[in-house]
Design a protein around this motif. Sequence first.
Motif, mmCIF file in Angstrom:
data_model
loop_
_atom_site.group_PDB
_atom_site.id
_atom_site.type_symbol
_atom_site.label_atom_id
_atom_site.label_comp_id
_atom_site.label_asym_id
_atom_site.label_seq_id
_atom_site.Cartn_x
_atom_site.Cartn_y
_atom_site.Cartn_z
ATOM 1 N N ALA A 197 17.755 19.163 68.826
ATOM 2 C CA ALA A 197 16.710 18.297 68.293
ATOM 3 C C ALA A 197 17.130 17.726 66.937
ATOM 4 N N LEU A 198 16.773 16.478 66.684
ATOM 5 C CA LEU A 198 17.074 15.856 65.392
ATOM 6 C C LEU A 198 16.438 16.646 64.252
ATOM 7 N N GLN A 199 15.264 17.233 64.528
ATOM 8 C CA GLN A 199 14.604 18.022 63.490
ATOM 9 C C GLN A 199 15.435 19.258 63.122
ATOM 10 N N ASP A 200 16.109 19.835 64.105
ATOM 11 C CA ASP A 200 17.000 20.968 63.821
ATOM 12 C C ASP A 200 18.105 20.538 62.852
ATOM 13 N N MET A 201 18.632 19.343 63.078
ATOM 14 C CA MET A 201 19.685 18.825 62.208
ATOM 15 C C MET A 201 19.148 18.574 60.800
ATOM 16 N N GLU A 202 17.948 18.004 60.729
ATOM 17 C CA GLU A 202 17.310 17.771 59.427
ATOM 18 C C GLU A 202 17.104 19.090 58.684
ATOM 19 N N ASP A 203 16.662 20.097 59.408
ATOM 20 C CA ASP A 203 16.407 21.405 58.792
ATOM 21 C C ASP A 203 17.684 22.005 58.212
ATOM 22 N N VAL A 204 18.800 21.846 58.949
ATOM 23 C CA VAL A 204 20.079 22.360 58.462
ATOM 24 C C VAL A 204 20.472 21.651 57.171
ATOM 25 N N TYR A 205 20.363 20.331 57.167
ATOM 26 C CA TYR A 205 20.715 19.569 55.967
ATOM 27 C C TYR A 205 19.810 19.918 54.792
ATOM 28 N N ASP A 206 18.508 20.077 55.051
ATOM 29 C CA ASP A 206 17.572 20.447 53.984
ATOM 30 C C ASP A 206 17.984 21.772 53.345
ATOM 31 N N GLN A 207 18.365 22.727 54.195
ATOM 32 C CA GLN A 207 18.762 24.034 53.676
ATOM 33 C C GLN A 207 20.073 23.952 52.906
ATOM 34 N N LEU A 208 21.005 23.141 53.395
ATOM 35 C CA LEU A 208 22.278 22.988 52.695
ATOM 36 C C LEU A 208 22.073 22.390 51.306
ATOM 37 N N GLU A 209 21.160 21.429 51.198
ATOM 38 C CA GLU A 209 20.854 20.855 49.887
ATOM 39 C C GLU A 209 20.285 21.919 48.954
ATOM 40 N N LYS A 210 19.363 22.725 49.481
ATOM 41 C CA LYS A 210 18.778 23.810 48.675
ATOM 42 C C LYS A 210 19.838 24.807 48.232
ATOM 43 N N ASP A 211 20.837 25.019 49.081
ATOM 44 C CA ASP A 211 21.887 25.996 48.780
ATOM 45 C C ASP A 211 23.015 25.416 47.926
ATOM 46 N N GLY A 212 22.869 24.162 47.537
ATOM 47 C CA GLY A 212 23.812 23.561 46.608
ATOM 48 C C GLY A 212 25.091 23.015 47.207
ATOM 49 N N TYR A 213 25.099 22.761 48.512
ATOM 50 C CA TYR A 213 26.288 22.183 49.128
ATOM 51 C C TYR A 213 26.423 20.714 48.739
ATOM 52 N N THR A 214 27.643 20.301 48.476
ATOM 53 C CA THR A 214 27.910 18.917 48.067
ATOM 54 C C THR A 214 28.532 18.094 49.189
ATOM 55 N N HIS A 215 29.148 18.786 50.159
ATOM 56 C CA HIS A 215 29.860 18.099 51.233
ATOM 57 C C HIS A 215 29.606 18.790 52.574
ATOM 58 N N VAL A 216 29.652 18.006 53.650
ATOM 59 C CA VAL A 216 29.511 18.530 55.006
ATOM 60 C C VAL A 216 30.611 17.960 55.889
ATOM 61 N N ILE A 217 31.225 18.839 56.651
ATOM 62 C CA ILE A 217 32.098 18.408 57.752
ATOM 63 C C ILE A 217 31.399 18.847 59.035
ATOM 64 N N GLY A 218 30.982 17.881 59.844
ATOM 65 C CA GLY A 218 30.309 18.161 61.107
ATOM 66 C C GLY A 218 31.262 17.906 62.261
ATOM 67 N N ILE A 219 31.427 18.875 63.142
ATOM 68 C CA ILE A 219 32.325 18.730 64.293
ATOM 69 C C ILE A 219 31.516 18.962 65.554
ATOM 70 N N THR A 220 31.430 17.938 66.394
ATOM 71 C CA THR A 220 30.517 17.974 67.530
ATOM 72 C C THR A 220 31.238 17.936 68.878
ATOM 73 N N LEU A 221 30.479 18.319 69.885
ATOM 74 C CA LEU A 221 30.902 18.123 71.265
ATOM 75 C C LEU A 221 31.276 16.656 71.471
ATOM 76 N N SER A 222 32.226 16.432 72.353
ATOM 77 C CA SER A 222 32.718 15.080 72.634
ATOM 78 C C SER A 222 31.601 14.071 72.842
ATOM 79 N N LEU A 223 31.745 12.927 72.193
ATOM 80 C CA LEU A 223 30.808 11.817 72.387
ATOM 81 C C LEU A 223 30.822 11.337 73.831
ATOM 82 N N GLY A 224 31.927 11.574 74.529
ATOM 83 C CA GLY A 224 32.015 11.207 75.937
ATOM 84 C C GLY A 224 31.160 12.073 76.838
ATOM 85 N N LEU A 225 30.607 13.176 76.286
ATOM 86 C CA LEU A 225 29.798 14.101 77.069
ATOM 87 C C LEU A 225 28.376 14.252 76.554
ATOM 88 N N SER A 226 28.121 13.826 75.316
ATOM 89 C CA SER A 226 26.812 14.054 74.701
ATOM 90 C C SER A 226 26.571 13.063 73.570
#
Length: 282
Positions: free
Chosen positions: A64-93
């Motif tokens: 869910a997009l909300q799950d992604m938002e929640d992760v980012y919100d928590q990362l901001e609270k935890d002081g993260y400055t950068h994110v590297i996101g690695i996802t399942l192939s765009l050809g499949l999802s």
Amino acid sequence: MEKIALITDTTADLTDELVEKYNIKVLSFRIIYKDREYRDKIEISSQEVYDGFKKEVPTSSMPALQDMEDVYDQLEKDGYTHVIGITLSLGLSGIYNGLTLVSKNHPNIKSHICDSKSISLGEGALVAECAKLIEKGKSFDQIVSEIPNIQKRIHLFFVVGTLEYLIKGGRIGKVTGTIGTLLKLKPIISLDYDGKYYTYAKVRGRNQSLSKLVEIAKEISDKKSCIAYAMHGDAEEDTLKVKEVIGKLPNIKSIQYGGCISPVSGVHSGPGLVGLVLVEEE
């Protein structure tokens, strides 16, 4: 000072130990039945999915997009400055597009969202290599620039018990489909440069297909020493046999048993999957 977070999804098949060691944020796909829905790997196991096939073959959806938002919100609270996101192939999802969209809602964090163009431990190996670079103190820009080189060193192959589930789920890609089923083909499947399934080799019969996986491992490792991963989808016995043989090849430096693939991957591949990932050493 950079503080870099890693985000991936349940199809990467990372071990709990690796997730905990590197504090990796893992987004759960959804397994959808007619009257209920589960979060992949959290509320349902792979075995439960396989055991339920006789009654119903579920569908799936991206996290869910909300799950992604929640992760980012928590990362901001935890002081993260950068994110590297690695996802399942765009050809499949569509998860790559979803995470890219959400990342733009968080301008305080500099993000690089990467389409792994792979699945299971092909995706997971890329996450693990990036985690090691973070641990070594590499900068965000250094890691991002290294990702394409890592991807070139990762090779994934698998064989399924039947092509029926790939056909049903619309994930058949360039793999020989209904005709292959009629001819009892057991193709060795890989992913192309677009991250879609294709037939790497045509093989007839289960035993021949497993032997072919070993042959492929030898061909690749003869050129460059490799670490390897073996995983299964309701086919542990066959996978352990293949793992044992591949582990004896001279240029396989180590081979790890990744266990069963994620429930959502099992929905689309069906029972009988034997998978192999080779990572060329630098």
